[in-house]
Write an enzyme that holds these catalytic residues in place. Sequence first.
Site, short mmCIF file in Angstrom:
data_model
loop_
_atom_site.label_atom_id
_atom_site.label_comp_id
_atom_site.label_asym_id
_atom_site.label_seq_id
_atom_site.Cartn_x
_atom_site.Cartn_y
_atom_site.Cartn_z
N GLU A 51 0.83 -1.20 0.00
CA GLU A 51 0.00 0.00 0.00
C GLU A 51 0.87 1.26 0.00
O GLU A 51 1.22 1.77 1.05
CB GLU A 51 -0.92 -0.02 1.22
CG GLU A 51 -1.83 -1.23 1.29
CD GLU A 51 -2.71 -1.25 2.53
OE1 GLU A 51 -2.93 -0.19 3.17
OE2 GLU A 51 -3.19 -2.34 2.87
N TRP A 101 -12.49 -6.52 5.75
CA TRP A 101 -11.47 -6.14 6.72
C TRP A 101 -12.21 -5.80 8.01
O TRP A 101 -12.96 -4.84 8.02
CB TRP A 101 -10.65 -4.93 6.23
CG TRP A 101 -9.60 -4.63 7.23
CD1 TRP A 101 -9.66 -3.71 8.25
CD2 TRP A 101 -8.33 -5.27 7.36
NE1 TRP A 101 -8.53 -3.75 9.01
CE2 TRP A 101 -7.68 -4.70 8.48
CE3 TRP A 101 -7.69 -6.29 6.66
CZ2 TRP A 101 -6.42 -5.11 8.89
CZ3 TRP A 101 -6.44 -6.69 7.06
CH2 TRP A 101 -5.81 -6.10 8.17
#
Length: 383
Positions: A146, A355
């Site tokens: 990320e 998530w």
Amino acid sequence: MRLLLLATVFAACVFPYVAAGRFVCYFPNWGIGRQEPWQFGVDNIDTKLCTHLVYAFADLDETTFKIKPNNPAVDIDQEFYRKFTGLKSQNPSLKTMLAVGGWVDSNINDKYSQLVASRENIDVFVGSVVSLLKEYGFDGLDMDWEYPKSDADKTGFINLMVALKDAFAPFNYILSAAVAPITTDLGYDIPALETTADFINLMTYDMHGGWEPDMADHHAPLRKRSFETIDYNVESSVHHWITNGLSASKINLGMPLYGRSWKLASAMTTPPAPAVGVGAPGPFTKEEGYVSYFEICQAVQNEGWQVVQDPDQFIGPYALSPTDVVNWIGYDDITMLTTKSNYVLSKGLGGAMVWEISLDDYRGACGAGMNPLLTAISRIVVA
């Protein structure tokens, strides 16, 4: 034959979509460190709800460029790796994968850019991944960098994915990647990811958050709202990835099991609402501006928080605290996740992703059963 044909037509009308079949669920190795009674370890996982479980996270060694356990005391000494892959004894069709990266590890200097800039580093990394997967019985790897940002990152990331795919082939390992929802300024070669990844986990959440301290807004909107000037929502993100070269069937739509929170600056509560900073931390997750679903539902049930629903279902609900300085939390509930799951089917996507699983009401404290959010998604996407 006529009756069978009529029954088929009826079923197609009543049930117009075929279940996507894939449900990817991230497991955090840090949940075990929470205060009781909300500690979460491998033993708390319900193996019947998800098709793929992903262990978060392994790290990249910035010196050797090998994969390494994030927390050896938990991952190795407490045998979480082995217990995690051992869950397949409860559900033989379950796939257990390992994720490398995540927000924290990805932002320790530029080590992921250094990794993909060198063929030698890539080869070292790939070899270490194969060894680790074999040693602990994982079924594959999720690349969670990320985020790649430059043209060099874009090329290097695909070189890494190609090397992993080739090395995985003899073992039938799964290769996936967790990616940002909108990639305008990020380093993804989408057509190349189409050919290298078995599937993509689209992180369609955190579109708003504490990095915008003056505005409270929902962090995972399904559709563009009338006041918005940019396309930054689930629907536009899916459209972006598909129109730029990724098959719908490879996309797992990301859904959050947590909320983002702010302290409001005025009596205005409708998003985007003026704010004076992030909201108070949850009593167990203990992170400002970030609250688990199990903390939200208990606040609503026991502390008098008010819930406001969007009648158009463009966004999930938001909850308001009964305090002098109002805490505002935007989140997805059973209703919104049901809507998003049906959206997955309507668009022919490959599945859903969440998530993360320790944030659901896995103890059934709020009266909707154990793991109500995961169950709502699984019943639609997997069934």
